[in-house]
Design an enzyme around this catalytic site. Structure first.
Site, PDB file in Angstrom:
ATOM      1  CD  GLU B  31     -42.698  14.982   3.550  1.00 52.65           C
ATOM      2  OE1 GLU B  31     -43.541  14.890   4.758  1.00 52.65           O
ATOM      3  OE2 GLU B  31     -41.493  14.361   3.419  1.00 52.65           O
ATOM      4  CD  GLU B  62     -39.927  12.359   5.367  1.00 56.20           C
ATOM      5  OE1 GLU B  62     -39.580  11.315   4.384  1.00 56.20           O
ATOM      6  OE2 GLU B  62     -40.996  12.720   5.566  1.00 56.20           O
ATOM      7  CG  PHE B  85     -45.156  14.420  12.929  1.00 59.23           C
ATOM      8  CD1 PHE B  85     -45.613  14.619  14.231  1.00 59.23           C
ATOM      9  CD2 PHE B  85     -45.768  14.902  11.881  1.00 59.23           C
ATOM     10  CE1 PHE B  85     -47.093  14.948  14.254  1.00 59.23           C
ATOM     11  CE2 PHE B  85     -47.119  15.282  11.763  1.00 59.23           C
ATOM     12  CZ  PHE B  85     -47.722  15.315  13.015  1.00 59.23           C
ATOM     13  CG  ASP B  87     -42.238  10.621  15.741  1.00 60.30           C
ATOM     14  OD1 ASP B  87     -42.657   9.888  16.585  1.00 60.30           O
ATOM     15  OD2 ASP B  87     -42.736  11.983  15.727  1.00 60.30           O
ATOM     16  CG  PHE B  88     -41.613  11.829   9.921  1.00 60.54           C
ATOM     17  CD1 PHE B  88     -41.970  10.686  10.544  1.00 60.54           C
ATOM     18  CD2 PHE B  88     -42.175  12.898   9.265  1.00 60.54           C
ATOM     19  CE1 PHE B  88     -43.427  10.795  10.715  1.00 60.54           C
ATOM     20  CE2 PHE B  88     -43.473  13.008   9.460  1.00 60.54           C
ATOM     21  CZ  PHE B  88     -44.345  11.690  10.036  1.00 60.54           C
ATOM     22  CB  ILE B  89     -34.916  12.976  12.717  1.00 57.78           C
ATOM     23  CG1 ILE B  89     -34.954  12.092  14.096  1.00 57.78           C
ATOM     24  CG2 ILE B  89     -35.543  14.484  12.908  1.00 57.78           C
ATOM     25  CD1 ILE B  89     -34.072  12.663  15.180  1.00 57.78           C
ATOM     26  CG  HIS B 131     -46.996  11.059  13.784  1.00 62.78           C
ATOM     27  ND1 HIS B 131     -47.004   9.774  12.998  1.00 62.78           N
ATOM     28  CD2 HIS B 131     -47.113  11.897  12.910  1.00 62.78           C
ATOM     29  CE1 HIS B 131     -47.288   9.774  11.927  1.00 62.78           C
ATOM     30  NE2 HIS B 131     -47.376  11.077  11.462  1.00 62.78           N
TER      31      HIS B 131
HETATM   32  C1  LIG Z   1     -42.055   9.367   6.402  1.00 59.69           C
HETATM   33  C2  LIG Z   1     -43.220  10.156   6.335  1.00 59.69           C
HETATM   34  N1  LIG Z   1     -43.446  11.562   6.165  1.00 59.69           N
HETATM   35  C3  LIG Z   1     -44.513  12.394   6.326  1.00 59.69           C
HETATM   36  C4  LIG Z   1     -45.385  11.841   6.795  1.00 59.69           C
HETATM   37  C5  LIG Z   1     -46.681  12.895   7.055  1.00 59.69           C
HETATM   38  N2  LIG Z   1     -47.617  12.325   6.306  1.00 59.69           N
HETATM   39  C6  LIG Z   1     -48.809  11.764   6.658  1.00 59.69           C
HETATM   40  S1  LIG Z   1     -49.810  11.314   5.301  1.00 59.69           S
HETATM   41  C7  LIG Z   1     -48.765  12.091   4.286  1.00 59.69           C
HETATM   42  C8  LIG Z   1     -49.301  12.026   2.991  1.00 59.69           C
HETATM   43  C9  LIG Z   1     -49.343  10.597   2.545  1.00 59.69           C
HETATM   44  O1  LIG Z   1     -49.981  10.853   1.020  1.00 59.69           O
HETATM   45  P1  LIG Z   1     -50.363   9.406   0.382  1.00 59.69           P
HETATM   46  O2  LIG Z   1     -49.142   8.524   0.745  1.00 59.69           O
HETATM   47  O3  LIG Z   1     -50.602   9.524  -1.034  1.00 59.69           O
HETATM   48  O4  LIG Z   1     -51.316   8.758   1.181  1.00 59.69           O
HETATM   49  P2  LIG Z   1     -52.932   9.366   1.080  1.00 59.69           P
HETATM   50  O5  LIG Z   1     -52.790  10.143   2.536  1.00 59.69           O
HETATM   51  O6  LIG Z   1     -53.070   9.972   0.106  1.00 59.69           O
HETATM   52  O7  LIG Z   1     -53.781   8.224   1.368  1.00 59.69           O
HETATM   53  C10 LIG Z   1     -47.945  12.668   4.763  1.00 59.69           C
HETATM   54  C11 LIG Z   1     -46.921  13.408   4.190  1.00 59.69           C
HETATM   55  C12 LIG Z   1     -45.237  10.595   7.466  1.00 59.69           C
HETATM   56  N3  LIG Z   1     -46.440  10.104   8.047  1.00 59.69           N
HETATM   57  N4  LIG Z   1     -44.478   9.835   7.213  1.00 59.69           N
END
Ligand SMILES: Cc1ncc(C[n+]2csc(CCOP(=O)(O)OP(=O)(O)O)c2C)c(N)n1
Ligand SMILES: Cc1ncc(C[n+]2csc(CCOP(=O)(O)OP(=O)(O)O)c2C)c(N)n1
Ligand SMILES: [Mg+2]
Ligand SMILES: [Mg+2]
Lengths: 337, 326, 337, 326
Positions: B31, B62, B85, B87-89, B131
């Protein structure tokens, strides 16, 4: 702990026979409060008073407020990393929110959760969640309980369009439709997953993801709170009366960076685009103009609302800054119930 | 000529860039890995050099893109997946454990899965419970996987290059609080073999076995101990699997006292294994029980004072070590 | 290791200019072989010669054979717990298959995999998989490699309709469509997830699950091998020429229990239903009748094919029974490459 | 009156039935749990008594329905989810670890997650690498979760009832090869507290600490040892978390020799923790290093002779114990 700001009148006017005028003035105040709340969060970050980061909701207020105004206080919501707006719209008090963001004992989670984990049984807030898509199971499960315990509660599951990438969403939508659970999946399409445009991560259509499961779907301009509220009210009523889940796509925009530290954004979106949304599609201004058009308020009256809201937000910040940290000895409390 | 210094993040990036130049089958999936270069900016510049076909932004999937890496590895590529992170494993366990780790064995040795997962560990970033975890013990538990915990920029580069060239699925954990740590990193194309511990500091009175972030803590504690006239040896296993038991045990035999440090939870974790190995292997030479120090057994709290209390510090380690040497 | 049965002529006639007649006689022989293979597996189980259980493919042969006949030998497949048919159709030799099922060293996986893990690089078989939906990532990743390494290989990902419950399927379909990967998701809808009818576990529609991602979809009568082959050939050609993934629903039926030990099935499906499929919709008989109609074969000729197939399957079983077990010292070999 | 005997499966079913009668909030979610009563037939008869609203067949969506259980628990129910094979917990790690385990803490104690996950462990069923794992170490590693490993029908009933009444997420691992094992099970409504080890056999010369399936193996080995005049004590921790360290350490102090047995992989697993706890707690009383025995570090092979070689047997344990006592 004594809170200096009073709680909002309670989220939701679903059951109150408020007049049209009162209803929208209230909604306006809620949106303004959220906007000001987020401005203060940014301030706290810039002044290095807040530990860590936060994801601001500015620009998206019509979604949370439009929907939560159609909920009862005992209905549930689940929220996301970008959750301040949802929590406030569902009835959280800004002072305890700020206290949580600063890691203070007076916070909703005694400082243990922080910005991404605000939760509160009193307002039906099952919790913000820092795992993208992490709360779709929880929301669906709460709907399972609502139905099986014979209540007529409804659950709203807020998530960003980025969560469409998480397989568990599809698993639970299937369950919700099979079991006709009272849950509304609200996809806040603010166009970006972090630093990537959603079209680069999303094949097909957003609504199609729910259509696949036979779920009732709708799409709405997420900047138009009256449209959001109307359509949400219908879907919530439908769920409450046992007709099952729904999926609502709200197209919206986040004004600021992905988080407070995301300052240089030109590599993924233009200032021009940001400007356009802010000037043409601002949910607070749109409702304000309508209130004036309807003769429900004039410009000075709206200004007064803003000033009052600002005062209470500032008081709430002050409360939080002055509040004590939890004692370090609390660190291993609440691991087990 | 003074040694060139790089940050930990730069060392990781250099390892990737060198391997991508060397082998066109190496690609990166994750990502915001391309233009954004990840939120930690570890990968900045790579998409510019290697293009969007080799540095591939994915949706927030993931499980999905880890699975894609498994299949791509089987079919001839050498993918490196980025899990933002650690944590996401949690979302990738099926792909990593039921698929990647077992394909070679289940197929009687016929298919191979040469992939790398890069992810993070470590608390004190004020990122709260979802996280901040250090979950490397899980993968270390699983036959078929290799697990790397670099503690310096030098090790990061050499170990990551070995990981990418390895024929097996390898998980590479980076402490996110260490990205800005600087250290000497040669420009050469060097690799460090997996399964060889490194004595980061020699000493005679007590052994501090430490991994990842805790190596820096142990080195700091060793300095403090030095001022009290206590000579501490710091041993970094560098990989939890394969594990260089011999170096750990030899050091324990030499000093007779051991503290094991790891930022994961101690219970059923990395410190359990290291302590058990040492307690068995140096049984007749130990003057005191092996002491374990790891994350406090709580979800990581947000509030700063609370969070700081969950992780061993130089001072804690110093005090425990000193009392063991009295 | 010397195999007593020769390999099938190689799976796939995609590129060979065989005549219509040869093509369908070959396909017929393949289906018959699979049917007889599974009969022998059941025998081995009943005679307590096979360790563990196995999931028989009888009744579904037209799907595997119809599709694999449209593949090249260097194309990839991934398979499932009910995988014998896929493996054989892609070119696996029955003797080494049986050897694997008996845990013998001559098996495809040296006895380490067993019924649910047959894999073979020589025939492009990336492996059967005992995790429902467990191979959707692998298939999509192989397609990613096929495309990025500049080959024109195609991947077929076989799975039962039960795998529609696994979220990872949706994650990878999104990726496949975004990246236009050459992968065909083949949903074998044999009506049951173990002991539960798929309608009790599947909201909405099956094809809708792929439509959501903008993926090309098709549905076919999985008992009609000519229909399966025709539609698969089109989708495979489309994928090979770079036009991206497809999703093919094949409606079919498993004749036996979920696994060899599932004898008493009345509580989840009627004998009448089973009988109807066997008598009205048997894929081997349907093709046989057509071959006769076309004058490509007469009944005695088909009988001869069966007898020959039976002979080689029996020889293959014998080979496997006589084959030695791996030495116990092999147990810790092949953990790492 | 002779004691009533039940099989392990019957004891599990009785615990569930009793708790479902007692508390209408208890429900069961899982694949083929209703009419089919699960492939192992553990739940046969429950849907007939409690109906399809409380014994709920799900699609094959382990992550999804585990997540549903978390939310349902928060909102007032007491769900018991059935994960057919322990190997499939890989799919539930995010829901169990990032959600269930942390909700109470992250919310500052405001929300609770009283749910149970029942799943299986154990090899030698000829089910190969993806249906034979014993992955309970992972959950044992995680603060916020409790983990139960019953070894007898009696314990299964009493511990499962405690699990259902517990206010926390609890994981209950059943050895699938033990379902037909018989033992005395009172008809009473008894519970067994979590965190209390059980001395399954008293002895003086060596302690065999064993979990789940390995308790039976240890008891068998103790019989063999007895014939050689060696008196073995068998201690079953019953729960890996909370862990009754005291009982383990006391037994070790008494006998001075310990073998730790668990069917999971030893490395970074249950035997590591138990060995480390004992080596530390009984340091000055041990006559020999704590010996660990667990699954061989390989994916579980299908071929019977190979599979059997991966799991400790009575004979292996007997031999190791005997040589330790010489
Ligand atoms: C499972 C997971 N993967 C990656 C992340 C890191 N991360 C945090 S917010 C985000 C983007 C989220 O986008 P969206 O769902 O559109 O929400 P927005 O931030 O636009 O409100 C990511 C990739 C996470 N928190 N959880
Ligand atoms: C993730 C996972 N959950 C559950 C199981 C147990 N299981 C094996 S086969 C099966 C049913 C599969 O149904 P379907 O996908 O339709 O395939 P079919 O058996 O009908 O060919 C189940 C639930 C499993 N192997 N993997
Ligand atoms: Mg977004
Ligand atoms: Mg099926």
């Amino acid at each position: 702990m004594s809170a200096v700001t009073s709680k909002p009148e309670t989220a939701g006017t679903a059951e109150k026979s408020t007049s049209e005028k009162e209803k929208w003035l209230h909604a306006h105040r809620q949106m303004v409060s959220i906007r000001l709340f987020e401005e203060q969060v940014n301030e706290l970050y810039t002044r290095a008073l807040m530990p860590g980061l936060a994801h601001l909701y500015s620009g998206e207020e019509a979604v949370a407020v439009g929907i939560c105004e159609a909920l009862r206080i005992d209905d549930y919501i689940t929220s996301t990393h970008r959750g301040h707006g949802h929590c406030l719209a569902k009835g959280a008090a800004p002072d305890r929110m700020f206290a949580e963001l600063l890691g203070k004992e007076a916070g909703y989670c005694r400082g243990k959760g922080g910005s991404m984990h605000i939760a509160d049984p009193a307002t039906g807030n099952l919790g913000a969640n820092a795992i993208v898509g992490g709360s779709v199971g929880i929301a669906t499960g709460a709907a399972f309980a609502a139905k099986n315990l014979g209540t007529d509660r409804v659950v709203v599951c807020f998530f960003g369009e980025g969560a469409l990438g998480q397989g568990s969403l599809y698993e639970v939508m299937n369950l919700a439709q099979l079991w006709k659970l009272p849950v509304i999946y609200v996809c806040e399409n603010n166009q970006y997953n972090e630093y990537t445009h959603y079209q680069d991560t999303t094949a097909g259509t957003i609504l199609g993801r729910a259509v696949a499961f036979g779920i009732e779907t709708a799409k709405v301009d997420g900047q138009d709170i009256r449209a959001v509220n109307k359509i949400a009210a219908g879907l919530i009523q439908r769920a409450r009366s046992g007709d099952g889940p729904a999926f609502l796509q709200c197209d919206t925009y986040r004004y600021s960076g992905h988080h407070v530290g995301d300052i240089h954004r030109e590599y993924y979106r233009s200032k021009h685009e940001e400007q356009l949304w802010k000037t043409e599609r601002d949910p607070i201004r749109l409702l304000g103009s309508w209130l004036i058009e309807q003769g429900y308020a004039d410009a000075p009256a709206l200004e007064t609302i803003s000033l009052e809201a600002r005062k209470s937000i500032e008081a709430a910040v002050k409360f939080a800054i002055d509040a004590p940290y939890p004692s370090v000895s609390e660190v291993d409390e609440d691991v087990y119930a | 000529m003074p040694e060139r210094e790089l940050t930990f993040a730069q060392a990781v990036r250099e390892a990737l860039a060198e391997e991508m130049r060397r082998d066109s089958r190496v690609c990166i999936l994750g990502e915001d890995v391309a233009e954004a270069g990840t939120p930690f900016k570890v990968l900045s510049g790579l998409v510019e050099e290697f293009g969007a076909k080799r540095v591939v932004d994915t949706p927030i999937s993931e499980a999905g893109f880890t699975g894609v890496a498994v299949g791509a590895a089987m079919a001839g590529m050498r993918p490196v997946v980025d899990i933002m992170f650690g944590d996401f494993i949690t979302l990738t366990m099926d792909q990593m454990v039921n698929q990647a780790a077992k394909v070679h064995y289940m197929s009687g040795g016929h298919w191979k899965v040469p992939m790398v997962m890069r992810t993070t560990l470590g608390a004190t970033r004020r990122s709260a419970a979802q996280h901040s975890q250090s979950l490397h013990a899980w993968f270390s538990h699983v036959p078929g996987l290799k697990v790397i915990l670099p503690s310096t920029p030098y090790d990061a580069k050499g170990l990551l290059k070995s990981a990418i060239r390895d024929e097996n699925p390898v998980v590479f954990f980076e402490d996110k609080m260490m990205y800005k740590l600087k250290g000497p990193v040669p420009e050469d194309d060097y690799t460090i073999p997996l399964g060889v511990a490194d004595v980061k500091r020699e000493g005679d009175d007590i052994t501090l076995v430490a991994t990842s972030s805790m190596v820096q803590v142990a080195l700091g504690a060793a300095d403090l101990l030095d001022r009290e006239g206590i000579s501490a040896e710091v041993v970094d296993p560098r990989t939890t699997w394969p594990l260089d038991e011999e170096t750990l045990i030899d050091s324990a035999k030499k000093t007779s006292r051991v503290i094991v440090l790891d930022e994961g939870y101690g219970r059923y974790g990395v410190t359990s294994e290291l302590a058990a190995v040492i307690a068995e292997g140096a049984f007749y030479d130990l003057d005191a029980p092996v002491k374990r120090m790891g994350a406090m057994h709580v979800p990581i709290p947000f509030s700063p004072l609370l969070e700081d209390a969950t992780v061993p510090t130089e001072q804690n380690v110093f005090e425990v070590a000193r009392s063991m040497c009295q």
